[in-house]
Design an enzyme around this catalytic site. Structure first.
Site, PDB file in Angstrom:
ATOM      1  N   GLY A  16       0.824  -1.209   0.000  1.00 53.06           N
ATOM      2  CA  GLY A  16       0.000   0.000   0.000  1.00 53.06           C
ATOM      3  C   GLY A  16       0.858   1.258   0.000  1.00 53.06           C
ATOM      4  O   GLY A  16       2.087   1.196   0.110  1.00 53.06           O
ATOM      5  N   ASP A  17       0.182   2.380  -0.173  1.00 47.46           N
ATOM      6  CA  ASP A  17       0.843   3.696  -0.148  1.00 47.46           C
ATOM      7  C   ASP A  17       1.885   3.842  -1.247  1.00 47.46           C
ATOM      8  O   ASP A  17       2.890   4.532  -1.077  1.00 47.46           O
ATOM      9  CB  ASP A  17       1.492   3.963   1.223  1.00 47.46           C
ATOM     10  N   THR A  46      -4.019  11.556  -0.612  1.00 46.28           N
ATOM     11  CA  THR A  46      -4.141  12.998  -0.558  1.00 46.28           C
ATOM     12  C   THR A  46      -4.068  13.536  -1.971  1.00 46.28           C
ATOM     13  O   THR A  46      -3.156  13.208  -2.711  1.00 46.28           O
ATOM     14  CB  THR A  46      -2.985  13.579   0.278  1.00 46.28           C
ATOM     15  N   ARG A 149     -22.798 -13.400   7.290  1.00 48.33           N
ATOM     16  CA  ARG A 149     -24.178 -13.086   6.867  1.00 48.33           C
ATOM     17  C   ARG A 149     -24.959 -12.319   7.922  1.00 48.33           C
ATOM     18  O   ARG A 149     -26.158 -12.472   8.082  1.00 48.33           O
ATOM     19  CB  ARG A 149     -24.915 -14.368   6.414  1.00 48.33           C
ATOM     20  N   GLN A 228      -5.289  -0.317  -0.922  1.00 48.97           N
ATOM     21  CA  GLN A 228      -4.271  -1.203  -0.343  1.00 48.97           C
ATOM     22  C   GLN A 228      -3.454  -1.861  -1.491  1.00 48.97           C
ATOM     23  O   GLN A 228      -3.349  -1.265  -2.547  1.00 48.97           O
ATOM     24  CB  GLN A 228      -4.870  -2.256   0.599  1.00 48.97           C
ATOM     25  N   GLY A 306      -1.542   8.422  10.428  1.00 50.42           N
ATOM     26  CA  GLY A 306      -0.365   9.226  10.765  1.00 50.42           C
ATOM     27  C   GLY A 306       0.805   8.389  11.288  1.00 50.42           C
ATOM     28  O   GLY A 306       1.841   8.922  11.669  1.00 50.42           O
ATOM     29  N   ASP A 337      12.642  10.008  -6.967  1.00 48.43           N
ATOM     30  CA  ASP A 337      13.384  11.187  -6.494  1.00 48.43           C
ATOM     31  C   ASP A 337      13.695  11.134  -4.991  1.00 48.43           C
ATOM     32  O   ASP A 337      14.626  11.793  -4.535  1.00 48.43           O
ATOM     33  CB  ASP A 337      12.586  12.457  -6.802  1.00 48.43           C
TER      34      ASP A 337
HETATM   35  P1  IMP Z   1      -7.045  -2.975   8.416  1.00 50.80           P
HETATM   36  O1  IMP Z   1      -7.231  -2.899   6.944  1.00 50.80           O
HETATM   37  O2  IMP Z   1      -7.380  -1.702   9.123  1.00 50.80           O
HETATM   38  O3  IMP Z   1      -7.713  -4.177   9.019  1.00 50.80           O
HETATM   39  O4  IMP Z   1      -5.473  -3.203   8.697  1.00 50.80           O
HETATM   40  C1  IMP Z   1      -4.811  -4.399   8.342  1.00 50.80           C
HETATM   41  C2  IMP Z   1      -3.403  -4.116   7.830  1.00 50.80           C
HETATM   42  O5  IMP Z   1      -3.480  -3.441   6.587  1.00 50.80           O
HETATM   43  C3  IMP Z   1      -2.580  -3.207   8.736  1.00 50.80           C
HETATM   44  O6  IMP Z   1      -1.215  -3.595   8.645  1.00 50.80           O
HETATM   45  C4  IMP Z   1      -2.738  -1.837   8.115  1.00 50.80           C
HETATM   46  O7  IMP Z   1      -1.671  -0.964   8.424  1.00 50.80           O
HETATM   47  C5  IMP Z   1      -2.750  -2.207   6.650  1.00 50.80           C
HETATM   48  N1  IMP Z   1      -3.448  -1.252   5.801  1.00 50.80           N
HETATM   49  C6  IMP Z   1      -4.784  -1.108   5.631  1.00 50.80           C
HETATM   50  N2  IMP Z   1      -5.053  -0.137   4.760  1.00 50.80           N
HETATM   51  C7  IMP Z   1      -3.872   0.333   4.336  1.00 50.80           C
HETATM   52  C8  IMP Z   1      -3.504   1.343   3.374  1.00 50.80           C
HETATM   53  O8  IMP Z   1      -4.325   1.977   2.714  1.00 50.80           O
HETATM   54  N3  IMP Z   1      -2.163   1.529   3.207  1.00 50.80           N
HETATM   55  C9  IMP Z   1      -1.225   0.802   3.883  1.00 50.80           C
HETATM   56  N4  IMP Z   1      -1.531  -0.144   4.769  1.00 50.80           N
HETATM   57  C10 IMP Z   1      -2.840  -0.370   4.995  1.00 50.80           C
END
Ligand code: IMP
Length: 442
Positions: A16-17, A46, A149, A228, A306, A337
């Site tokens: 992710g990110d 963002t 369910r 994700q 954060g 970069d």
């Molecule tokens: P949950 O999705 O809140 O249940 O988190 C499960 C795992 O997925 C954790 O390690 C979170 O940090 C990670 N995670 C969930 N959404 C994101 C995202 O958008 N970016 C990065 N990590 C995520």
């Protein structure tokens, strides 16, 4: 250029990110429909408008382009209160979605007791060292209720008289688990709160599957925006340290109700290095000053929570796994970069097992990751790539690093991002996605 009939999926290839938001935002104006198909407000990106950033979690990224129709598919779990806040933020900036938003009547709703269960479970798990590090947004419990369910779907809001009865079984299970003293709202409060926050959404709820099938039938272009990433996929990620949805390509089909034929191309997004938030295997992790440098320069702190992100070198085996899982046609490499000015940069080309064998295969079991040590190939660093919009202007060292990276994942580079601004980056000429992405830079 017309993109009629060309439907593109954009998927994250790490944890992710990766910077999907920038790519989706760049591409959205070329598509009629932008679709979210899984995840919830655990996602966050963002977008910057006139120098002001707007954080979006559930609203598809095409929100900033008035020509885009936004669809939230059945595979998404929605926090309506947060959704309303996002709509308000957009509206304050002059973005009105009232005639271009459709929420699937089959999408599930995140309720207050789902959030309470998520947070309660994490606190307990932490005590025994088994914390996943979730975002605490109730995502897991909402998907659990769906599978059990006992979930509530947006379409159920059309029958308010049935809500208490429908919510009760799941609510009771959570109440039993958390204990009578847990600070949960009463069932009546849950129902009343839901009716209150859902009222403005009623006009947006409808048949998203039918809408997308019709749009596809008419040859209108559709952009699918993954949330994700593959290593967080509940089946193909680093289970159990994953989210609760299918973030890889399979989730697109269940999360929209469209068949595989409806997707023409898959664009995979990866950062030039690797990050992860939360617990779980991460062989690439750099726990030293280099990791800290990537975090600070790359501003690697979660959009949703954060939290500081764990940082490390580009991990070829995990990214190659993600490319294979999703059938990626082309790669977008983001944030090159951020590595500018480093003396040397690393690329993880495989892992050494406890016996010393070199492998590029990912273990299926979390326990098996513990024995793996990353095999790192070092490259000479470069001065700057910031703002490069022409491949000819890439420093030789950066090119050598990128060539090795592509070679290690066996997918061509299609887009390179060299800074946060739209204009910073370029489409690689002659690649399979060029007809789709051409003219995107500059
Ligand atoms: P949950 O999705 O809140 O249940 O988190 C499960 C795992 O997925 C954790 O390690 C979170 O940090 C990670 N995670 C969930 N959404 C994101 C995202 O958008 N970016 C990065 N990590 C995520």
């Amino acid at each position: 250029m017309s993109l009629a009939g060309t439907n593109l999926a954009i998927l994250g290839l790490q944890w992710g990110d990766e910077g999907k938001g920038k790519v989706v935002d760049l591409l959205s104006p070329r598509f009629r429909h932008v679709v979210r198909f899984q995840g919830g407000n655990n996602a966050g990106h963002t977008v910057v408008v006139d120098g002001v950033s707007i954080a979006l979690h559930q609203v598809p990224s095409g929100a900033l382009h008035p020509g885009c129709f936004l669809v939230v598919g059945s595979g998404v779990v929605l926090n309506l209160e947060v959704f309303q806040q996002e709509l308000d933020r957009l509206s304050a900036r002059g973005f009105d979605l009232s005639d271009r938003l459709l929420l699937s009547e089959k999408a599930h709703i995140i309720l207050p007791h789902h959030i309470a269960l998520d947070q309660w479970r994490e606190v307990r798990a932490d005590k025994v060292g088994a914390k996943i590090g979730t975002t605490g947004r109730g995502i897991g419990p909402a998907y659990e209720m769906k599978a059990a369910r006992m979930g509530i779907r947006l379409g159920d809001l059309r029958h308010p008289e049935t809500l208490a009865e429908r919510i009760l079984p799941g609510y009771e299970e959570v109440r039993i688990r958390l204990g009578a003293d847990a600070p949960l709202p009463s069932l009546e409060e849950v129902v009343a709160g839901l009716l209150r926050i859902s009222a403005p959404f009623m006009r947006f709820i409808g048949d998203a599957q039918g809408h997308l099938q019709d749009a596809w039938g008419r040859g209108e272009s559709i952009l699918f925006e993954g949330a994700q990433a593959t290593l967080l996929d509940i089946d193909h990620g680093t289970y159990p340290f994953v989210t609760s949805s299918n973030c890889s390509l399979g989730g697109l089909f269940t999360g929209t109700g469209l068949p595989p034929k409806a997707v023409d191309k898959v664009l995979g997004i990866a950062k030039a290095y690797t990050t992860r938030v939360g617990a779980g295997p991460f062989p690439a992790e750099l726990l030293d000053a280099t990791g800290e440098r990537l975090r600070q320069v790359g501003r690697e702190f979660g959009t949703t929570t954060g939290r500081p992100r764990r940082c490390g070198w580009f991990d070829a085996p995990i990214t190659a796994h993600a490319c294979r899982t999703n059938g990626v046609d082309g790669l977008a490499i983001m944030k090159l970069d951020v590595m500018d000015g480093m003396d040397e940069v690393g690329l993880i080309v495989g892992y050494r097992t406890g016996e010393g064998t070199l492998t590029t295969k990912l273990p299926s079991c979390a326990a098996d990751w513990q024995d793996l040590r990353p095999e790192v190939r070092m490259f000479k660093g470069w001065d700057t790539t910031r703002g490069v919009t022409d491949p000819a202007n890439l420093p030789t060292e950066a090119r050598a690093y990128l060539d090795a990276l592509m070679d290690s994942v066996q997918v061509p580079l299609t887009y390179l991002s060299t800074g946060p601004d739209r204009a910073e980056g370029y489409v690689v000429p002659g690649t399979v996605l060029e007809p789709l992405l051409g003219g995107l830079s500059g």
